[in-house]
Design a protein around this motif. Structure first.
Motif, PDB file in Angstrom:
ATOM      1  N   LYS A   2       0.855  -1.186   0.000  1.00 44.28           N
ATOM      2  CA  LYS A   2       0.000   0.000   0.000  1.00 44.28           C
ATOM      3  C   LYS A   2       0.888   1.231   0.000  1.00 44.28           C
ATOM      4  O   LYS A   2       1.912   1.256   0.683  1.00 44.28           O
ATOM      5  CB  LYS A   2      -0.911   0.031   1.233  1.00 44.28           C
ATOM      6  N   ALA A   3       0.469   2.260  -0.712  1.00 42.00           N
ATOM      7  CA  ALA A   3       1.259   3.482  -0.813  1.00 42.00           C
ATOM      8  C   ALA A   3       1.418   4.136   0.561  1.00 42.00           C
ATOM      9  O   ALA A   3       0.535   4.028   1.413  1.00 42.00           O
ATOM     10  CB  ALA A   3       0.588   4.456  -1.779  1.00 42.00           C
ATOM     11  N   SER A   4       2.542   4.812   0.739  1.00 40.38           N
ATOM     12  CA  SER A   4       2.714   5.651   1.924  1.00 40.38           C
ATOM     13  C   SER A   4       1.709   6.803   1.857  1.00 40.38           C
ATOM     14  O   SER A   4       1.237   7.163   0.786  1.00 40.38           O
ATOM     15  CB  SER A   4       4.123   6.238   1.958  1.00 40.38           C
ATOM     16  N   LEU A  31       1.263  14.087 -10.630  1.00 40.95           N
ATOM     17  CA  LEU A  31       0.459  12.929 -11.038  1.00 40.95           C
ATOM     18  C   LEU A  31      -0.236  13.280 -12.343  1.00 40.95           C
ATOM     19  O   LEU A  31      -1.063  14.180 -12.394  1.00 40.95           O
ATOM     20  CB  LEU A  31      -0.584  12.607  -9.960  1.00 40.95           C
ATOM     21  N   SER A  32       0.162  12.582 -13.399  1.00 45.15           N
ATOM     22  CA  SER A  32      -0.473  12.814 -14.700  1.00 45.15           C
ATOM     23  C   SER A  32      -1.392  11.630 -14.946  1.00 45.15           C
ATOM     24  O   SER A  32      -2.453  11.540 -14.360  1.00 45.15           O
ATOM     25  CB  SER A  32       0.609  12.977 -15.766  1.00 45.15           C
ATOM     26  N   GLY A  33      -0.961  10.652 -15.779  1.00 39.66           N
ATOM     27  CA  GLY A  33      -1.775   9.446 -15.921  1.00 39.66           C
ATOM     28  C   GLY A  33      -1.548   8.465 -14.775  1.00 39.66           C
ATOM     29  O   GLY A  33      -2.373   7.620 -14.474  1.00 39.66           O
ATOM     30  N   GLY A  34      -0.390   8.566 -14.162  1.00 38.30           N
ATOM     31  CA  GLY A  34      -0.102   7.748 -12.982  1.00 38.30           C
ATOM     32  C   GLY A  34       0.292   6.321 -13.283  1.00 38.30           C
ATOM     33  O   GLY A  34       0.483   5.520 -12.365  1.00 38.30           O
ATOM     34  N   GLN A  35       0.468   5.974 -14.552  1.00 38.40           N
ATOM     35  CA  GLN A  35       0.672   4.563 -14.867  1.00 38.40           C
ATOM     36  C   GLN A  35       2.089   4.073 -14.565  1.00 38.40           C
ATOM     37  O   GLN A  35       2.344   2.865 -14.503  1.00 38.40           O
ATOM     38  CB  GLN A  35       0.288   4.275 -16.315  1.00 38.40           C
ATOM     39  N   MET A  38       2.037   5.320 -10.053  1.00 35.26           N
ATOM     40  CA  MET A  38       1.248   4.543  -9.091  1.00 35.26           C
ATOM     41  C   MET A  38       1.911   3.225  -8.687  1.00 35.26           C
ATOM     42  O   MET A  38       1.916   2.889  -7.498  1.00 35.26           O
ATOM     43  CB  MET A  38      -0.166   4.296  -9.641  1.00 35.26           C
ATOM     44  N   PRO A  39       2.474   2.457  -9.623  1.00 35.05           N
ATOM     45  CA  PRO A  39       3.191   1.256  -9.172  1.00 35.05           C
ATOM     46  C   PRO A  39       4.326   1.603  -8.204  1.00 35.05           C
ATOM     47  O   PRO A  39       4.527   0.914  -7.208  1.00 35.05           O
ATOM     48  CB  PRO A  39       3.743   0.650 -10.473  1.00 35.05           C
ATOM     49  N   ASN A  42       2.728   2.355  -4.870  1.00 33.39           N
ATOM     50  CA  ASN A  42       2.227   1.144  -4.218  1.00 33.39           C
ATOM     51  C   ASN A  42       3.372   0.287  -3.668  1.00 33.39           C
ATOM     52  O   ASN A  42       3.245  -0.320  -2.609  1.00 33.39           O
ATOM     53  CB  ASN A  42       1.382   0.309  -5.191  1.00 33.39           C
ATOM     54  N   LEU A  43       4.460   0.251  -4.407  1.00 37.23           N
ATOM     55  CA  LEU A  43       5.624  -0.528  -3.971  1.00 37.23           C
ATOM     56  C   LEU A  43       6.486   0.235  -2.971  1.00 37.23           C
ATOM     57  O   LEU A  43       7.513  -0.265  -2.518  1.00 37.23           O
ATOM     58  CB  LEU A  43       6.474  -0.917  -5.187  1.00 37.23           C
ATOM     59  N   ARG A  44       6.081   1.448  -2.648  1.00 35.30           N
ATOM     60  CA  ARG A  44       6.839   2.344  -1.756  1.00 35.30           C
ATOM     61  C   ARG A  44       8.260   2.584  -2.258  1.00 35.30           C
ATOM     62  O   ARG A  44       9.192   2.768  -1.471  1.00 35.30           O
ATOM     63  CB  ARG A  44       6.835   1.823  -0.302  1.00 35.30           C
TER      64      ARG A  44
END
Lengths: 293, 161, 797
Positions: A2-4, A31-35, A38-39, A42-44
């Motif tokens: 889970k993201a910080s 944050l644009s498309g976040g693709q 975001m990973p 999520n992986l911190r």
């Protein structure tokens, strides 16, 4: 996984966005498309204090042509580029390349600006930009800068973009009627990052190249505009010229070793791609030099 | 300022007003806040496709989207597509062809397949394989899924297999 | 895509009007899964439920000097931080050995490491919080002092004198060794026209179930009872083992298994972090949920394979294979996995090499060594893909050495279809196999000769395609020989209870479990067929130790053959009881009656006599109208385990058609065929899809999947971007054919089909690649078959 925790803000004007970037500097991530972001969240692997979501800046979504330039806004999604009639007409190389970028669900969110600013050396779009001699338009509160694509990418995930700057658009000279293009990449699976890839743009003069821009990717810490192209320009290409160009290419490549490929393999595949590109663009199967037993 | 943020959106046509932490991704929001557990979580880094949902008509990875980003958006999940009957024929084809085993990839797979069929009424097998190539299935080996999507496309065109 | 199924034997109780046996019928309850309304453990919440995150070792081998959890305990939402030492008061350690694997040794393993960590990813502390995110936040505040120890990472040097011993009490790093010497291999090789040898390398890979391992443990202090909701293949095994180590009676533990997002052998083991979760629930007196994230899955789900094996084959010019010899080495991680152990795969390799062939000469050695990497254990096709690849690649190399077609050398050496029963040189007992009929069928569905012609034609154009063939034997329906005889409390029998309820519907409780294979469907098909009731009236309950008979579960391809036979026998018993009731009501003889389409009918003439719901109504609500002294029993239970053969061997053959680009080393799979013989086929579609799924798992291993460790014991690709799984874009269509040789061990005659696809896929792909590369004189004997490997074999890089 889970993201910080982070704080989130969604400016509605470019000026507001630039003010926020000026305020937060390195503490913020755009944050644009976040693709890609975001990973990492999520992986911190990335834990910014602020996330500045530029998704609301609708001015940056436009794809338009004027005065011989195709301008693609930073928030144009991959799918928008893929389906754009302007792109198909004026920079078809981008559409050719875009089908290799991840998968439909990713292309529906990922943006041109986000992709370029992320500067993954194995990514297709940065190589396309150098092949198409694009200009990257960046803006900060201090004003706008226009950078040649080949100067924009400076390392692995590293660009000339300062923390307070926002990539707002790319501008690509429109293709003329003698323009031809080539795109091919060697990837293990559909949508994977390439082991080696080539985005090329050329102008033909009869059976020769009047101009040839070779944008290799996944061959070093940034996309490479191969100077080896100079061996192939201005006269009918011979096998000897191609061999010379391949040798020159190998000398200017500085690929990384990773789990997919050692250095020698990347160099070999780049040579293969160069031959395939020249053979394809010139309609000269004899130059492809396929290995046979 | 990592405090909750107010969002309003529609999920499967239903208006939702919620306070969400910025870091909450859409998949977890749907599953944990709304109880829509049909959106599955397989990798949380955007590779497996199990969390595929539709946002404003386009399929996306719910693990790669923050819940706050869906403010004012229309989100559709497998529960919504099932209840509306939109994918009833596709589901029937999956059933007839045993195109699912454990079923964990299936909601995302149906989402991706329906997305293809909305864009291309007559995809060939290679196109189906390509469009679904971001959705991992460990059980079936894909062949049956491709068959089911192909059969649905045919049926929607009124053709016999 | 399927050709017809040949049933070679009439089935007395199953070969009835409206039988579902041998028919493709849709699985019940798929709507739930397709609508997103399944109930996987990861979907579940309970009141007062908390989440556990495990702090995992970043080192492959290190002493734990100190754990400071003060800062973590102060983080928002944190309920508890528990170390291995603290948890050891709640749960005892275990040692993963079996007595029938003579000499197998391992060290005690704790739910959470106490003094020392032995692989990167081993848990060193549990952080329990109100959400997973908060627990992860707190985990970042943990401070652990480690003293790094030298990791043992190279299996080839694990036994060298200068290599540290991971568990000094064990004396060395050798967990297990087995030697076999059958026939006279030295003489056979000495007399052979050719002896061909190769070294095979099988990379480590893992199961990558799409739903990670997930467990929700709920200790109810008021009831003194633990309910474990878990995606497991073996609920009774989990019940027994968790009770044993928590100091509980078995009756104090209930294991519930709802929907499971894939298993493939990954979810049939006892994992330390799952044991820790049970213990934490008991310690904290509330529900505790653990769902592995994808990174944890890669570093803690059992891995498999990781073998290096030297193989030799002798052959004469007439094609006679004179013998096989192997010297196998495998690294299993720092512990033998509990309770099934990590020596089974190597043992299977020894058992299965050369299995399809007639030669009596076979020498084998396998050595199983400890290393500081994640543990390996049984994963789909245990040992099969290794044994099949060694055998079949050697057979092809032998054929090439004497200039014989791969099909022809197999025809000359495969055990004849009329030679059964017989035994292999390793002592495996074969009841009835059909290698030759399978090859015949394969050649016909793949049109072998036309493909060879096409291959030759394309080769002239510089296109290099290959055909690969792989015959295999497959272990299914394991009896107690697998685990029980070695002392493991793992049931090899299964039970089914069938009950006719008051509306004439049937409720069926079975000890086998469902993870998508179709256990529910095959049970309902069998029960419906035997009873003469519609499948829609049969409801199947599984995955609950409180509500099913005691049994093994679903693993090692035993559901259909063992659980299916128990279903058949229980339905037969209930059918007799129903007919006894009907006879009493109708004043007829039971033998004159039958049940067809939910009604009792006259056996002769088929005249309907009484509907099942009416019969049930009388039994349940008006028993006063039944004859005096007559007690109806509308519930029956039967169990089954094979007794004569320890395993039901099946067989089959696979073929691959692919193209290799010699310029790039890339392989394109074009087509794949499988012919297999799993005995009686209950549902052809389910069998075919088991095989297809298994093939693609095998293809993943053959081409892509690899857990890559560096020399420090760090897993370097623990994510789905870097660990490549097979996706739809690259996988071929797969055609399936069948030969049917039922086992006589059961009335049903079904054998398993779950391993077949995985067993032979890598072998036939390797043979196809070598066939394609034959003009270049290149050979590869390593998987995954990456472009890098191909280009290296071609001498390009």
């Amino acid at each position: 996984m889970k993201a910080s925790a982070f704080s989130y803000i969604r400016p509605t004007t470019i000026d507001d966005a630039l003010a926020l970037l000026a305020q937060y500097g390195e503490q913020a991530k755009v944050l644009s498309g976040g693709q890609s972001l975001m990973p990492a969240l999520n992986l911190r692997l990335s834990a910014p204090e602020w996330l500045v979501d530029i998704g609301g800046l609708s001015d940056l979504r436009t794809i338009a042509v004027s005065r011989g330039l195709l301008r693609i806004g930073a928030l144009a999604r991959h799918v928008d580029v893929l389906k754009s009639a302007d792109v198909a007409e004026h920079a078809p190389l981008l559409a050719d390349a875009m089908v290799h970028v991840a998968h439909p669900a990713i292309r529906n969110k990922g943006t041109m600006g986000g992709n370029l600013a992320h500067a993954d050396p194995a990514s297709e779009m940065p190589a396309c930009m150098i092949a198409l001699d694009a200009v990257i338009v960046v803006r900060s509160r201090a004003g706008e800068r226009r950078l040649q694509a080949r100067d924009f990418f400076i390392g692995i995930y590293e660009t000339a973009l300062a923390a307070e700057e926002l990539l707002v658009a790319v501008e690509i000279p429109v293709a003329n009627q003698n323009s031809v293009r080539f795109f091919h990449e060697y990837a293990r699976r559909n949508g994977d990052y390439a082991i080696v890839g080539l985005a090329a743009s050329a102008t033909l003069d009869g059976g020769s190249f009047a101009d040839l821009r070779l944008g290799f990717f996944a061959v070093g810490d940034r996309p490479l505009l191969a100077t080896a192209a100079r061996h192939l320009i201005g006269r009918p290409v011979t096998a000897a010229m191609l061999a010379e160009a391949q040798a020159a290419l190998e000398a200017e490549l500085d690929p990384q070793e990773d789990q997919q490929a050692p250095v020698a393999m990347r160099k070999h595949l780049a040579r293969q791609l160069l031959a395939l590109c020249v053979a394809t663009l010139l309609g000269r199967a004899d130059l492809e030099a396929r290995r046979s037993a | 300022m990592t405090a909750p943020v107010a969002v309003s959106l529609t999920v499967n046509g239903e208006r939702i007003d919620a306070q969400v932490l910025p870091r909450l991704n859409l998949a977890d929001f749907l599953r944990e806040h709304l109880g829509l557990t049909g959106t599955h979580v397989g990798c949380e880094h955007g590779v497996c496709g199990a969390c595929t949902v539709r946002v404003d008509g386009d399929i996306v990875r719910a693990c790669l989207l923050l819940a706050v980003q869906t403010h004012n958006a229309s989100v559709e999940t497998i529960e919504g597509l099932s209840d509306s009957g939109e994918v009833a024929d596709l589901q029937a084809a999956f059933c007839n062809r045993n195109a699912l085993q454990c079923g964990y990839c299936t909601p995302g797979m149906l989402m991706a397949a329906q997305d293809l069929l909305r864009q291309n009424a007559a995809p060939d097998r290679a196109q189906i394989r390509e469009h679904l190539s971001g959705n991992y299935c460990r059980c079936t080996g894909y062949h049956a899924i491709i068959d089911a999507v192909e059969a649905t496309a045919l049926a929607r065109r009124g053709e016999q297999p | 895509m399927n050709d017809g199924v040949e049933q070679t034997r009439g089935l007395s109780v199953l070969d009835r009007p409206n039988s579902y046996i041998g028919k493709t019928v849709p699985r019940p309850n798929l709507d739930r899964l397709m609508q997103g309304r399944g109930l996987y453990v990861s979907d579940m919440t309970l009141p007062r439920m908390v989440h556990v995150v495990f702090l995992r070792s970043p080192h492959a081998h290190a002493k734990i000097l100190n754990i400071d959890s003060v800062a973590a305990k102060a983080m928002p939402g944190v309920i508890a931080v528990v170390t291995g030492r603290e948890l050891a008061d709640v749960i005892t350690p275990w040692i993963g050995v079996l007595t029938h694997l003579k000499g197998l040794k391992s060290a005690p393993q704790h739910a959470i490491a106490i003094d020392r960590v032995c692989w990167q990813g081993e848990a060193v502390a549990a952080i329990v919080a109100t959400s997973r995110a908060l627990a992860e936040d707190a985990a970042e505040q943990m401070s652990v002092d480690y003293e790094e120890l030298t990791p043992v990472t190279n299996m080839r040097t694990a036994l060298d004198a200068e290599t540290p011993v991971i568990h000094p009490d064990l004396g060395d790093n050798l967990a297990f060794e087995r030697n076999l010497d059958a026939g006279a291999i030295d003489k056979a090789f000495a007399d052979s026209d050719e002896v061909v040898e190769a070294e095979f390398v099988f990379g480590r890979h893992t199961g990558v179930t799409l739903e990670p391992r997930a467990v929700l443990a709920d200790w109810n202090a008021g009831e003194a009872r633990l309910t474990i909701y878990q995606g497991t293949q073996a609920p009774h095994m989990v019940q027994n083992i968790s009770a044993k180590h928590l100091g509980l009676e078995e009756a104090q533990v209930r294991v519930v298994c709802k929907d499971v997002g894939g298993s493939f052998g990954i979810k049939v083991h006892i994992y330390a972090d799952e044991m820790a979760t049970y213990a934490l629930s008991k310690l904290l007196r509330r529900p505790v949920k653990f769902v592995a994230d994808r990174v944890e899955s890669f570093s803690t789900d059992i891995h498999a394979r990781d073998h290096v094996c030297k193989g030799r084959i002798g052959v004469n010019k007439d094609g006679t294979i004179t013998g096989f010899e192997i010297d196998d080495l495998t690294g299993i991680g720092p512990y033998s996995m509990y309770p099934r152990t990590s020596a089974i795969e190597a043992n299977q390799v020894v058992n299965l090499v050369g299995g399809p062939y007639t030669t009596p000469n076979y020498r084998a050695r396998t050595r199983v060594v400890f290393q500081n990497k994640n543990v390996t254990c049984q994963y789909r096709g245990v040992g099969h893909p290794i044994a099949c690849s060694i055998t079949e690649v050697l057979v092809d190399l032998a054929a090439r050495a004497i200039g014989m077609d791969p099909i022809e050398i197999r025809r000359r050496n495969l055990v004849a279809d009329d030679a059964y029963p017989c035994a292999s040189p390793s002592g495996m007992k074969f009841e009835a196999l059909s290698h030759h009929a399978s090859i015949d069928r394969l050649l016909s569905i793949m049109d072998y000769d036309a493909l060879r012609a096409e291959q030759a034609e394309l080769r002239k154009q510089g296109i290099y395609r290959g055909i690969g063939i792989a015959s295999f034997v497959e272990v299914t329906n394991p009896a107690a020989a697998f685990y029980g005889v070695g002392g493991a409390r793992i049931s090899s029998q299964d039970g089914v209870t069938v009950r006719l309820d008051a509306t004439g519907s049937v409720v069926c409780q079975t000890s086998i479990t469902e993870q998508g294979q179709g256990s529910e469907s095959l049970t309902a098909q069998i029960v419906g067929s035997v009873l003469g009731v519609s499948m829609s009236r049969v409801r199947v309950i599984l995955g609950d130790t409180d509500n099913t008979p005691y049994g093994g579960g679903t693993w090692a391809s035993r559901g259909a053959g063992i659980g299916g036979e128990a279903a058949l026998q229980s339905a037969k018993a209930l059918r007799k009881n129903i007919l006894d009731v009907a006879a009493a009501i109708l004043q007829a003889k039971p033998g004159d009656l039958d049940i067809v389409e939910n009604s009792v009918v006259d056996l002769v003439g088929g005249q309907q006599r009484i509907e099942m719901h009416e019969l049930a109504r009388i039994v349940y609500f008006r028993p006063d109208t039944l004859p005096p002294g007559f007690q109806a029993e509308l519930m029956a239970t039967r169990h089954f385990v094979p007794r004569e053969y320890p395993f039901a061997f099946t067989n089959g053959v696979q073929a691959s058609w692919l193209e290799v680009d010699p310029n790039t080393g890339f392989i394109t799979l074009l087509k794949h065929w499988v012919v297999e013989d799993c005995g009686t086929i209950i549902n052809p579609q389910l069998v075919d899809e088991q095989i297809r799924g298994g093939v693609v798992q095998g293809l993943g291993a053959a081409l892509y999947e690899h857990c890559i460790y560096d020399e420090r014991g760090q897993l370097t690709n623990a994510n789905m971007a870097d660990y490549l799984v097979p996706m739809s874009g690259e996988m071929p269509d797969i055609s399936i054919g069948h030969v049917v040789s039922p086992t006589m061990e059961s009335e049903l005659g079904a054998k398993g089909a779950g391993e077949a696809g995985t067993a032979g896929a890598a072998a036939c792909v390797a043979n196809a690649v070598n066939d394609a590369l034959a003009p270049f004189g290149a050979t590869v004997t390593e998987i995954p078959l990456t472009p890098r490997l191909i280009l290296t074999a071609l001498g390009t890089i």
